[in-house]
Enzyme design. Structure first.
Site, PDB file in Angstrom:
ATOM      1  N   ASP A 237       0.889  -1.105  -0.105  1.00 30.55           N
ATOM      2  CA  ASP A 237      -0.042  -0.091   0.123  1.00 30.55           C
ATOM      3  C   ASP A 237       0.951   1.209   0.081  1.00 30.55           C
ATOM      4  O   ASP A 237       1.481   1.656   1.021  1.00 30.55           O
ATOM      5  CB  ASP A 237      -0.941  -0.079   1.251  1.00 30.55           C
ATOM      6  CG  ASP A 237      -1.819   1.099   1.401  1.00 30.55           C
ATOM      7  OD1 ASP A 237      -1.538   2.155   0.686  1.00 30.55           O
ATOM      8  OD2 ASP A 237      -2.788   1.052   2.160  1.00 30.55           O
ATOM      9  N   GLU A 330       2.138   2.385  13.109  1.00 30.86           N
ATOM     10  CA  GLU A 330       1.117   2.189  12.026  1.00 30.86           C
ATOM     11  C   GLU A 330      -0.024   1.280  12.715  1.00 30.86           C
ATOM     12  O   GLU A 330      -0.197   0.271  12.597  1.00 30.86           O
ATOM     13  CB  GLU A 330       1.609   1.555  10.775  1.00 30.86           C
ATOM     14  CG  GLU A 330       0.717   2.020   9.638  1.00 30.86           C
ATOM     15  CD  GLU A 330      -0.454   0.800   9.367  1.00 30.86           C
ATOM     16  OE1 GLU A 330      -1.342   1.221  10.203  1.00 30.86           O
ATOM     17  OE2 GLU A 330      -0.472  -0.132   8.842  1.00 30.86           O
ATOM     18  N   GLU A 339     -10.061  -2.386  15.280  1.00 32.53           N
ATOM     19  CA  GLU A 339      -9.134  -3.322  15.986  1.00 32.53           C
ATOM     20  C   GLU A 339      -8.507  -2.670  16.974  1.00 32.53           C
ATOM     21  O   GLU A 339      -7.622  -3.221  17.594  1.00 32.53           O
ATOM     22  CB  GLU A 339      -7.840  -3.616  14.658  1.00 32.53           C
ATOM     23  CG  GLU A 339      -8.582  -4.449  13.912  1.00 32.53           C
ATOM     24  CD  GLU A 339      -7.628  -5.330  12.775  1.00 32.53           C
ATOM     25  OE1 GLU A 339      -6.639  -4.661  12.695  1.00 32.53           O
ATOM     26  OE2 GLU A 339      -7.949  -6.244  12.603  1.00 32.53           O
ATOM     27  N   HIS A 498      -5.244   0.243   1.364  1.00 34.53           N
ATOM     28  CA  HIS A 498      -5.832  -0.921   1.835  1.00 34.53           C
ATOM     29  C   HIS A 498      -6.945  -0.720   2.735  1.00 34.53           C
ATOM     30  O   HIS A 498      -7.492  -1.681   3.139  1.00 34.53           O
ATOM     31  CB  HIS A 498      -4.683  -1.961   2.354  1.00 34.53           C
ATOM     32  CG  HIS A 498      -4.258  -1.660   3.637  1.00 34.53           C
ATOM     33  ND1 HIS A 498      -3.454  -0.684   3.967  1.00 34.53           N
ATOM     34  CD2 HIS A 498      -4.675  -2.077   4.873  1.00 34.53           C
ATOM     35  CE1 HIS A 498      -3.260  -0.789   5.288  1.00 34.53           C
ATOM     36  NE2 HIS A 498      -3.756  -1.379   5.728  1.00 34.53           N
TER      37      HIS A 498
END
Lengths: 559, 345
Positions: A237, A330, A339, A498
């Site tokens: 990505d 990240e 998440e 993504h």
């Protein structure tokens, strides 16, 4: 992991009460009379005071010689457990037993699950007569009884202890298998999801995943799920990886001689950027098995003297330093907060980052915009109403309750995007991640009907913690603001990432239709909440209505 | 409705008691995305539709078993074709959707849907006249349901019963795929200036499911496995096949590509479809096996190959595949040979 297939159903892992039962029962019986045991017959309801008597009954009445089978197949303790459960299971289901039971019949690990709760026969297994070496296989129950009668006292104690130990081991194994099962299951799910992603199936596997309520430790799956396919997707990505690279390489003076912490380092790419940018030391932390690959990568690139790889949860690991100058991470998930890795970054920030330390990236903002896309609705919703001549609208379930992760064309957006929340990562708190914010928009002339809402995020890389990013500024506007700055968007106006975007379709069977048209104003609220029973999942509620009029609400899940 | 909900709970419990790999297999089919993809695969669904609906004389008054019925589309085709009764079996909870679908289409009295494993369920008919099934996986055999179809065949199919489809063939050809190999495999040699070779080995060992353009195909295709569904046994699914690939032109070979063709020979007019690079897209795409070497071939030269396939010992739906290759030429600089191991999991 490949060898670690679970051998047991989660059901078989008993509650802690049950566990105590398993462990204590033999011990209690130590003090009690041995005769208190109630062994239920394998084939009928009859109850016996000891196992040999029961087995004799089975042999006489039903022609099944347990000991003979055991000895013929040379079954160990677990083998006997399997045999018992095979027989009890068959009887329970009314199925016939195989004419001759072979090892193959006992191979299924489901057979480790007790059919009968607290099966006394299993507790008594070690009390049964051992096979006679000299060809006396299948010694009758008579002998068995004698043996037992002669073996009371210290021998019984010893056997009971051994029994208890084996029970404990079995329990432990069952627990291990369950853990493996959870981890592996999630890995496979994720991998499957990635495949689907590459198929460009619109329905995101993540979003469309069956929302099985998993109350256990979600994080175990989460970490194990990071197989290399996902790393490939992330590293390729370019919007994402270029942004980190550009910021780090363009700001070498910021990194020179500094100590950097990389949280969730994956393959180690960000750590290596920092090392190349002159960092004196980089600590790369990840809780997944990918860390082994990161270590190899670091070594292959001759950076092992600078980068230290540490496996574990950031909350649990011991770092080789007390404080760091910079945290690189990240951590962004779908719709930014899915998440839920950000609380871990906050934890690390509060524990390890120096007061004047820098977070990379430094800010993130969330956006919402109205969507009008008749074609999308036709292909993904209406399509099911006529499939090769059949009505399949039953397949639409979830279409209005789950967020769909998809890349939408900018033409689908039918009004101004609204930035509803800006997070300054240096100061934000966990509480800031659960919120309800107002939003509003003016519809454009593209609007035909209101089909739903699109949610995405922008990410900003400031060079100092003093810098303020105004909430309504897009990544593009900010990056272009005078000097060269790094920021990226995951929205529909630039290269797809993504992360795609979150599409929230309005359930038109329930929603009240509102009169939309160019220039009309919509307003409402958007709420982010953690989904009950799924700590890494999100529940997002949007309300909307024409300016000054009643609003309506709908909630979607992201899990 | 409450009863149905209980069914679902029972089904979910049942799923949970399975071995994890099995569980994953069945669970992944619960997600409706995959069913959408399959239904929208026109080559697939239309071939089945034609094979069934165009052969009403074969289906009329027959008892039909649909193995792995999913959303129930094939069962409904069979019912429309005049079957006396159709039994659809699927382990996945998608069957509860299928039940709703069958009901709204007014076919509940013609179709019985049973949730469970083929091997464990109780069939309402001792024997069936026709088995229909869409059991094929990537590379035909990966995550395939063929073993279940064979079980159903041996246990339930009448002696002169029919199977739709009844023939499957895997083909292999050599392809020039320099650019994409560079992108997929070479990528790891230099990732933003770093050496990522540890991830290269992994990438090489995983066959890639993707579409291959016809113009990339360098050699004639060769069949490596043909399955006659009336005769095949599960043991035949572990196979070894030596074969030659003859170059059609001067070019390079970076990889082998595999695909399969499916035939319904019982039809009045045989119906077949292919998942190869020469024809329309299907959701199976093709499967690419990258070779360690790049072979430089001249027109008419033969590459001697062998393909070995067997289900993985631990998870029978995964495949262990070995490809051997050797290029014998007069030019010693172009001679090459090797063996690669792959794992589809």
């Amino acid at each position: 992991m490949a060898e670690a297939y679970p051998r047991s159903d989660s059901e078989s892992v008993s509650s802690s009460d049950n566990e105590e039962d398993w462990l204590n029962k033999p011990g209690e019986e130590d003090e009690d009379d041995q005769e208190q045991v109630s062994v239920v017959s394998l084939f009928d309801e009859k109850v016996f005071s000891d196992a040999p008597a029961m087995l004799a009954h089975c042999k006489d009445k039903f022609g099944f010689d347990f000991l003979a089978v055991r000895d013929r197949l040379g079954l160990d303790f677990l083998g006997c457990v399997r045999l018992i459960n095979l027989v009890r299971g068959s009887v329970k289901e009314g199925a016939a037993l195989p004419e001759q039971i072979t090892a193959g019949h006992l191979a299924d690990d489901k057979l480790l699950i007790p059919v009968l709760e607290d099966d006394a026969l299993i507790f008594c297994l070690d009390d049964l007569p051992q096979p006679k070496k000299a060809g006396q296989q299948g010694a009758g129950a008579e002998t068995a009884k004698e043996t037992q009668a002669g073996g009371e006292g210290p021998v019984v104690d010893e056997l009971l202890q051994k029994n208890a130990r084996l029970q404990a081991e079995l329990e432990q194994l069952a627990q291990q298998f369950t853990n493996y099962r959870l981890a592996v299951e999630q890995t496979l799910d994720k991998r499957w999801g990635v495949d689907e992603e590459s198929d460009k199936a619109e329905a995101s596997s993540k979003a469309a995943a069956t929302p099985a309520p998993k109350k256990k430790d979600d994080s175990a799956y989460y970490f194990e799920s990071y197989d290399h396919n996902i790393h490939e997707t992330m590293i390729k990505d370019a919007v994402r990886t270029n942004a980190y690279r550009d910021f780090i390489y363009a700001n070498k003076p910021l990194f020179a001689g500094k100590t950097v912490l990389d949280i969730g380092c994956g393959t180690g790419i960000l750590s290596m950027f920092c090392a190349r940018a002159g960092a004196a030391r980089v600590i790369a932390v990840d809780n997944s098995a990918i860390l082994d690959k990161a270590r190899e990568n670091v070594f292959h690139n001759g950076l092992e003297n600078i980068i230290t790889c540490v496996r574990g949860r950031i909350e649990d690991v011991t770092l080789p330093v007390d404080k760091v100058d910079i945290i690189v991470s990240e951590w962004m998930g779908y719709c930014l907060l899915y998440e839920a890795m950000l609380p871990s970054v906050f934890f690390a920030r509060d524990k390890y980052l120096k007061p004047d330390g820098l977070l990379v990236p430094s800010h993130a903002s969330m956006w919402i915009a109205p969507v009008s896309d008749a074609e999308y609705v036709a292909e993904n919703v209406d399509w099911w109403r006529e499939v090769y001549g059949f009505d399949m609208k039953a397949m639409q379930a979830g279409i209005y309750t789950d967020a769909r992760m998809t890349v939408m064309p900018k033409e689908a957006v039918c009004g101004e995007a609204h930035a509803f929340r800006m997070l300054d990562l240096h100061t934000a708190k966990v509480e800031d991640l659960v919120f309800e914010d107002p939003w509003r928009t003016t519809l454009s002339d593209k609007v035909e009907g209101l089909d739903g809402f699109l949610v995405w995020f922008d990410c900003f890389f400031a060079e100092s913690r003093e810098e303020v990013v105004e909430a309504a500024l897009t990544a593009k506007e900010w990056a272009a603001g005078g000097r060269e700055r790094v920021a990226f968007t995951t929205g529909p106006y630039d290269t797809a990432t993504h992360w795609r975007q979150g599409l929230y379709l309005i359930d038109k069977t329930k929603a009240k239709e509102i009169e939309v048209g160019p220039g009309k104003k919509l307003e409402g609220k958007i709420r982010y909440a953690i989904q009950e029973g799924h700590a890494r999942g999100l529940s997002i509620r949007v309300t909307w209505g024409l300016e000054g009029q009643d609003t309506q609400a709908q909630t979607w899940l992201l899990n | 409705m409450a009863g149905e909900k209980m069914d679902i709970e029972v089904a979910e419990k049942q799923l949970k008691s399975l071995d994890h790999s099995e569980q994953h297999y069945f669970n992944s089919y619960n997600h409706h995305g995959i069913h959408e993809e399959m239904l929208k695969d026109e080559v697939r669904t239309r071939s089945y539709m034609n094979a069934i609906v165009q052969n009403k004389h074969i289906f009329k008054d027959k008892i039909v078993l649909d193995v792995g019925c999913g959303t129930g589309i094939l069962s409904m085709f069979a019912a429309k074709a005049g079957a006396k009764h159709v039994i659809g079996v699927d382990m996945s909870t998608i069957i509860f959707k299928a039940r709703e679908i069958v009901k709204v289409n007014g076919l509940s009295d013609k179709i019985t849907l049973i949730q469970g494993k083929m091997e464990e369920i109780e069939m309402p008919f001792p024997k069936v006249d026709i088995i229909i099934s869409e059991w094929m996986g990537y590379f035909l055999l990966y995550e395939s349901m063929l073993d279940t179809v064979l079980y159903a065949r041996d246990r339930y199919l009448n002696k002169d019963g029919l199977i739709f489809p009844d023939k499957a063939t895997i083909f292999v050809a050599g392809i020039e795929d320099g650019d994409y190999k560079e992108e997929k495999i070479g990528f790891w040699d230099n990732v933003y200036g770093f050496d990522y070779s540890p991830l290269k080995e992994t990438a090489l060992s995983e066959p890639l499911v993707d579409t291959v353009e016809m113009k990339a195909v360098v050699t004639d295709p060769t069949p490596v496995l043909t399955l006659d569904l009336y005769k095949v046994t599960t043991a035949d699914l572990a196979f070894s096949c030596p074969f030659d690939l003859t170059a059609r032109r001067d070019d390079f070979i970076h990889a082998l590509v595999a695909w399969f063709d499916i035939e319904f020979t019982a039809c009045h007019k045989p119906i077949r479809f292919s998942t190869g690079p020469h024809t329309k897209y299907t959701h199976w795409k093709q499967t690419v096996f990258y070779l360690q070497d790049v072979l430089t071939v001249e027109q008419g030269e033969k590459v001697e190959c062998a393909l070995h396939n067997r289900p993985n010992d631990k998870n029978k739906r995964d495949l262990d595949i070995k490809v051997e290759y050797r290029l014998e030429t007069q030019d010693p600089n172009r001679q090459a040979g090797g063996a690669c191991l792959y794992k589809m999991c």
